[in-house]
Every structure is written in C-alpha cells, then in structure tokens.
Design a protein around this motif. Structure first.
Motif, PDB file in Angstrom:
ATOM      1  N   GLY A 197       0.799  -1.216   0.000  1.00  0.00           N
ATOM      2  CA  GLY A 197       0.000   0.000   0.000  1.00  0.00           C
ATOM      3  C   GLY A 197       0.832   1.267   0.000  1.00  0.00           C
ATOM      4  O   GLY A 197       2.055   1.246  -0.150  1.00  0.00           O
ATOM      5  N   ARG A 198       0.146   2.375   0.207  1.00  0.00           N
ATOM      6  CA  ARG A 198       0.753   3.690   0.111  1.00  0.00           C
ATOM      7  C   ARG A 198       1.039   4.282   1.487  1.00  0.00           C
ATOM      8  O   ARG A 198       0.639   3.725   2.511  1.00  0.00           O
ATOM      9  N   LEU A 199       1.718   5.411   1.488  1.00  0.00           N
ATOM     10  CA  LEU A 199       1.959   6.124   2.735  1.00  0.00           C
ATOM     11  C   LEU A 199       0.637   6.550   3.363  1.00  0.00           C
ATOM     12  O   LEU A 199      -0.355   6.771   2.669  1.00  0.00           O
ATOM     13  N   THR A 200       0.638   6.672   4.688  1.00  0.00           N
ATOM     14  CA  THR A 200      -0.480   7.289   5.395  1.00  0.00           C
ATOM     15  C   THR A 200       0.083   8.358   6.323  1.00  0.00           C
ATOM     16  O   THR A 200       1.278   8.353   6.647  1.00  0.00           O
ATOM     17  N   TYR A 201      -0.796   9.272   6.738  1.00  0.00           N
ATOM     18  CA  TYR A 201      -0.370  10.379   7.578  1.00  0.00           C
ATOM     19  C   TYR A 201      -1.267  10.478   8.804  1.00  0.00           C
ATOM     20  O   TYR A 201      -2.490  10.490   8.686  1.00  0.00           O
ATOM     21  N   ARG A 202      -0.625  10.531   9.955  1.00  0.00           N
ATOM     22  CA  ARG A 202      -1.370  10.739  11.199  1.00  0.00           C
ATOM     23  C   ARG A 202      -1.272  12.224  11.550  1.00  0.00           C
ATOM     24  O   ARG A 202      -0.181  12.752  11.732  1.00  0.00           O
ATOM     25  N   ILE A 203      -2.425  12.867  11.658  1.00  0.00           N
ATOM     26  CA  ILE A 203      -2.480  14.268  12.036  1.00  0.00           C
ATOM     27  C   ILE A 203      -2.758  14.319  13.538  1.00  0.00           C
ATOM     28  O   ILE A 203      -3.821  13.884  13.999  1.00  0.00           O
ATOM     29  N   LYS A 204      -1.807  14.798  14.301  1.00  0.00           N
ATOM     30  CA  LYS A 204      -1.895  14.765  15.758  1.00  0.00           C
ATOM     31  C   LYS A 204      -3.004  15.675  16.292  1.00  0.00           C
ATOM     32  O   LYS A 204      -3.324  16.702  15.695  1.00  0.00           O
ATOM     33  N   GLU A 205      -3.598  15.279  17.415  1.00  0.00           N
ATOM     34  CA  GLU A 205      -4.606  16.109  18.061  1.00  0.00           C
ATOM     35  C   GLU A 205      -4.041  17.503  18.340  1.00  0.00           C
ATOM     36  O   GLU A 205      -2.871  17.664  18.666  1.00  0.00           O
ATOM     37  N   GLY A 206      -4.897  18.501  18.196  1.00  0.00           N
ATOM     38  CA  GLY A 206      -4.459  19.881  18.381  1.00  0.00           C
ATOM     39  C   GLY A 206      -3.981  20.542  17.107  1.00  0.00           C
ATOM     40  O   GLY A 206      -3.727  21.752  17.081  1.00  0.00           O
ATOM     41  N   SER A 207      -3.851  19.772  16.031  1.00  0.00           N
ATOM     42  CA  SER A 207      -3.352  20.334  14.776  1.00  0.00           C
ATOM     43  C   SER A 207      -4.393  21.229  14.112  1.00  0.00           C
ATOM     44  O   SER A 207      -5.597  20.983  14.175  1.00  0.00           O
TER      45      SER A 207
END
Length: 232
Positions: free
Chosen positions: A136-146
């Motif tokens: 699969g492809r990259l994934t991105y975690r967007i942190k809380e507070g962003s």
C-alpha cells in the motif's frame, strides 16, 4: 629555525586532516550489540505508532542509533533484521530504550524467543535496517491539536525510515522539524491542501498532497491516506 618550520608543517597537516568531513556509516550497515526483552511498546510507545497488533514483533531502540544522521527519531517506524545465537527475525521499531547503549535493542518476547533463549535474558545480536514488509501507500497521522496555525504530522506505512518532510508554500519548500515523538511540526501552514515532499533514509524523495488542515485545533488525532509510496 628548521624545528619551527617542521612544527608549523605538522600543524598545517593536522588542520587539513581535521577539516576533512567524516564519512557517516551507511544506513544499512550491520550494528553489533545486545538484546533484552520487554512486554511494553505495544501501546503508548515513545513514537506514537498505536495501534500495534499484540502479536507483532517489535522493539525499543537505543537513543544513539535512533537519531541516525542527527535527525530526531530517524529510525522510528523502521524495520530491522535482527540475528542472535538462535536465529533471525524482523522487528518493528515502536519505542525508545533510553538506557540502552549503541547497538542495544529491547525486543518483544515473541521476537526474542526466535533468536535466543528466554532464560538468558540478554544475548549478543547484530542488526540492520531492511525494507519494510508492507503493502500500500503512505499514510499520515495528524496529531490532536493540529490546525492551519500549528500542526504535527506523522508519516506511516513507509518502506524505509523517513528523515525529512517539507511542504510547499507560495512556491517555496519549507522544512518541518522532526520531533522526538515521531511527528513533523510546523506553524502557519495555510488554508489550502498541503503539497508535501518527503525524503527517506536512502535519499529517495516522493511528493504527495494532504487535505487542508482544520481551521481550529482538532480534538482527536486522525489518519489520512496518501497517494504515493517510496520506490524499492
């Protein structure tokens, strides 16, 4: 007089030698050290990679090897091939082994069992970075507070460790700072979708787009699917 010239010549040679850049070890060189084992690292690890399946083979890594090339948490999320007296296996780097010296790993019990005797508690090992056994492809975690004003973004599902992340603003690439908790951080990221440029430990570069960030700080972390993956 002759003695002074010789001393001066020696000093010049020493200065020239010291000014030559030192060659860094290759990213996939073998490391020698020892392994212990622990049941932690599946939840609440230093690199915020939850959730991690309970049957996955994982490891904590010492600070010196973690921060390869002077980059914070460079080996967070890496996969390592580890060899011990009883065999070899591949483990996922999920946590920090703060007291470990260079070369040391703190393995999960299921990984330790594959390469050594549990009764020993501590065994000699060697290990190196390998291509992640993922699809699969990259994934991105967007942190809380962003938000558009401040954001912390983590790259996941990468074939090799990620060293650098930049975003494009008005035609200029802006470098984000990689933090010890394995997120890239920046401020004033704008109101549009983010065009990002990501560099792995081999120097391979890919580009992707992340949907625009929330206007106000998000109360929970969320994940975004990418559209690209690093080449083999």
């Amino acid at each position: 007089m002759r003695k002074k010239i010789n001393i001066g010549f020696i000093l010049i040679v020493l200065m020239m030698f010291c000014s030559v850049p030192q060659t860094s070890a290759a990213y996939n060189d073998w490391h020698n050290g020892y392994a212990t084992y622990t049941g932690s690292g599946y939840s609440g690890g230093a690199f915020l990679l939850d959730p991690i399946p309970s049957n996955m083979e994982i490891t904590a890594i010492n600070p010196r090897d973690l921060n390869y090339g002077g980059v914070n948490s460079a080996l967070a999320g890496a996969y390592l091939q580890v060899e011990g007296p009883g065999g070899k296996t591949i483990v996922y780097v999920t946590d920090l082994y703060p007291e470990g010296p260079s070369g040391a790993l703190d393995l999960s019990p299921n990984a330790f069992r594959k390469i050594g005797n549990m009764k020993d508690g501590k065994i000699n090992i060697k290990w190196r970075i390998v291509k992640a056994p993922i699809t699969g492809r990259l994934t991105y975690r967007i942190k809380e507070g962003s938000s558009r004003w401040w954001a912390a973004i983590q790259v996941r599902n990468h074939k090799y460790p990620v060293m650098k992340m930049e975003y494009n603003q008005d035609g200029k690439w802006i470098k984000m700072e990689k933090m010890g908790y394995n997120h890239f951080v920046s401020t004033h990221l704008g109101t549009r979708s983010l065009k990002v440029r990501i560099t792995d430990i081999r120097g391979k570069v890919v580009r992707d787009t992340i949907p625009k960030l929330p206007k106000y700080g998000t109360s929970q972390a969320y994940t975004v699917r990418g559209s690209i993956q690093f080449p083999d």
